[in-house]
Design a protein around this motif. Structure first.
Motif, short mmCIF file in Angstrom:
data_model
loop_
_atom_site.label_atom_id
_atom_site.label_comp_id
_atom_site.label_asym_id
_atom_site.label_seq_id
_atom_site.Cartn_x
_atom_site.Cartn_y
_atom_site.Cartn_z
N GLU A 1 0.83 -1.20 0.00
CA GLU A 1 0.00 0.00 0.00
C GLU A 1 0.86 1.25 0.00
N HIS A 2 1.94 1.24 0.79
CA HIS A 2 2.83 2.40 0.83
C HIS A 2 3.53 2.60 -0.51
N THR A 3 3.94 1.51 -1.13
CA THR A 3 4.62 1.59 -2.43
C THR A 3 3.72 2.24 -3.47
N LEU A 4 2.42 1.96 -3.41
CA LEU A 4 1.47 2.49 -4.39
C LEU A 4 0.90 3.86 -4.01
N SER A 5 1.35 4.40 -2.87
CA SER A 5 0.86 5.71 -2.43
C SER A 5 1.46 6.83 -3.27
N ASP A 6 0.97 8.04 -3.09
CA ASP A 6 1.40 9.17 -3.92
C ASP A 6 2.86 9.54 -3.70
N ARG A 7 3.33 9.47 -2.44
CA ARG A 7 4.70 9.87 -2.14
C ARG A 7 5.38 8.83 -1.25
N PRO A 8 5.71 7.67 -1.83
CA PRO A 8 6.32 6.61 -1.02
C PRO A 8 7.73 6.97 -0.57
N ARG A 9 8.07 6.61 0.66
CA ARG A 9 9.42 6.82 1.18
C ARG A 9 10.33 5.66 0.79
N ASP B 1 8.56 -1.17 -2.79
CA ASP B 1 8.64 -2.61 -2.57
C ASP B 1 7.79 -3.32 -3.62
N PRO B 2 8.29 -3.38 -4.87
CA PRO B 2 7.50 -4.02 -5.94
C PRO B 2 7.16 -5.47 -5.64
N ALA B 3 8.06 -6.18 -4.95
CA ALA B 3 7.79 -7.58 -4.63
C ALA B 3 6.56 -7.71 -3.72
N ALA B 4 6.40 -6.77 -2.78
CA ALA B 4 5.23 -6.80 -1.90
C ALA B 4 3.96 -6.55 -2.69
N VAL B 5 4.01 -5.63 -3.64
CA VAL B 5 2.85 -5.35 -4.48
C VAL B 5 2.44 -6.61 -5.25
N GLU B 6 3.42 -7.32 -5.79
CA GLU B 6 3.11 -8.54 -6.54
C GLU B 6 2.53 -9.61 -5.63
N LEU B 7 3.09 -9.74 -4.42
CA LEU B 7 2.59 -10.76 -3.49
C LEU B 7 1.13 -10.50 -3.15
N ALA C 1 11.69 -15.00 11.83
CA ALA C 1 10.26 -14.70 11.75
C ALA C 1 9.98 -13.85 10.52
N CYS C 2 10.45 -14.33 9.38
CA CYS C 2 10.44 -13.54 8.14
C CYS C 2 9.04 -13.29 7.60
N GLY C 3 8.10 -14.23 7.80
CA GLY C 3 6.80 -14.07 7.18
C GLY C 3 6.94 -13.94 5.68
N LEU C 4 6.32 -12.92 5.11
CA LEU C 4 6.45 -12.64 3.68
C LEU C 4 7.31 -11.39 3.47
N ASP C 5 8.30 -11.25 4.31
CA ASP C 5 9.21 -10.11 4.20
C ASP C 5 9.95 -10.15 2.86
N THR C 6 10.17 -8.99 2.28
CA THR C 6 10.85 -8.90 0.98
C THR C 6 12.08 -7.99 1.08
N ARG C 7 12.72 -7.98 2.24
CA ARG C 7 13.90 -7.13 2.41
C ARG C 7 15.06 -7.58 1.52
N PHE C 8 15.21 -8.88 1.33
CA PHE C 8 16.26 -9.35 0.43
C PHE C 8 16.07 -8.77 -0.96
N ARG D 1 7.38 -20.35 0.12
CA ARG D 1 8.05 -21.00 -1.02
C ARG D 1 7.14 -21.10 -2.24
N ARG D 2 5.82 -21.11 -2.03
CA ARG D 2 4.91 -21.10 -3.17
C ARG D 2 4.89 -19.74 -3.87
N LEU D 3 5.19 -18.70 -3.10
CA LEU D 3 5.12 -17.34 -3.63
C LEU D 3 6.48 -16.78 -4.02
N LEU D 4 7.51 -17.15 -3.27
CA LEU D 4 8.86 -16.63 -3.49
C LEU D 4 9.85 -17.80 -3.50
N GLU D 5 10.44 -18.08 -4.63
CA GLU D 5 11.34 -19.22 -4.73
C GLU D 5 12.67 -18.93 -4.02
N ASP D 6 13.25 -19.98 -3.46
CA ASP D 6 14.61 -19.88 -2.93
C ASP D 6 15.57 -19.64 -4.09
#
Length: 269
Positions: free
Chosen positions: A25-33, A36-42, A90-97, A120-125
């Motif tokens: 949501e932040h990535t798609l906002s008007d003025r993102p700081r 995170d395109p990977a989060a948008v795709e997820l 405790a990575c969850g669906l973190d996309t920091r990498f 692993r279904r969403l982000l391959e090793d």
């Protein structure tokens, strides 16, 4: 990814869906700081009702704030320790990498088996990006690391507040025993917010806060006595950096007591 594939997740694990939505949501906002395109795709691939997440501004703003606080710390470590090992607990669906990969780091994302199965279904090793299906409190998870002699950075984001104090200490004991000299970045919630703060989407996910701490010094003394406290970064410092007009407010004692922070430690050698 259908809804039934996320329905079995626990309350704490479900919060990972809320955090990835906040970054998207932040990535798609008007003025993102940050972006995170990977989060948008997820989020686009998850068939999940994010209505409450979208309405919980406190939670969403908190995710953005801790991302703006943690990302520079991680990027700074990668810049000064090329070819290091990062363990993201405790990575969850973190996309920091995906955001910070410097082309040299070996990165491990660790979480409970059901979370890693979904991840692993969403982000391959990859060759330098691997996943570990284990509890953070399992003394055996470091066995999955290939080379613990290299410089190591351990990231613990969004976890400590869902543990009991003795569990936090157990986690740090594992790091001290198996990753000597590692640098640790751990998000710590204030005791006041842990006791009295409320985030609607977190409660609706069935999770609750169980651990808080008043200061970095108290944290080291009570749960990380063998570690060296390097410094800490209160989230209020990040607020002041991006919103200078709010800087005087962030220095008020009560505001400081309510602030979450990233505590930076070094494990004993």
């Amino acid at each position: 990814m259908s809804t039934h594939e996320t329905a079995h997740l626990t309350g704490v694990s479900k919060t990972m869906l809320l955090t990835v939505h906040a970054r998207a949501e932040h990535t798609l906002s008007d003025r993102p700081r940050f972006t995170d395109p990977a989060a948008v795709e997820l989020v686009s691939r998850l068939d999940y009702d994010f209505t409450i997440a979208g309405q919980d501004r406190l939670m969403a703003d908190g995710v953005v704030l801790r991302t703006l606080t943690l990302d520079p710390l991680v990027a700074g470590y990668l810049a000064t320790h090329p070819g290091c090992t990062v363990v993201n607990i405790a990575c969850g669906l973190d996309t920091r990498f995906q955001r910070l990969d410097d082309g040299h780091v070996t990165w491990y994302d660790l979480d409970l088996p059901d979370v890693i199965e979904l991840r692993r279904r969403l982000l391959e090793d990859g060759e330098r990006h691997r996943t570990i299906p284990a509890s953070a409190l399992d003394f055996a998870w470091p066995d999955h690391l290939e080379d613990v002699s290299r410089d190591a950075l351990v990231i613990i984001e969004g976890l400590s507040m869902y543990l009991e104090q003795e569990e936090v200490r157990t986690l740090l004991d594992i790091i001290a025993a198996r990753l000597p000299g590692a640098t640790v970045l751990i998000e710590v919630m204030s005791r006041l917010f842990q006791r009295y703060g409320r985030e609607r989407s977190v409660e609706d996910a069935g999770a609750r806060y169980t651990y808080g701490c008043s200061s970095a010094a108290e944290f080291r003394r009570t749960v990380a006595p063998g570690f060296t406290l390097l410094h800490d970064v209160p989230f209020t410092r990040t607020i002041a950096r991006y919103h200078p007009l709010l800087a005087p407010l962030t220095r008020l004692p009560l505001v400081d007591k309510l602030a979450e922070r990233i505590v930076v430690l070094r494990a004993p050698v």
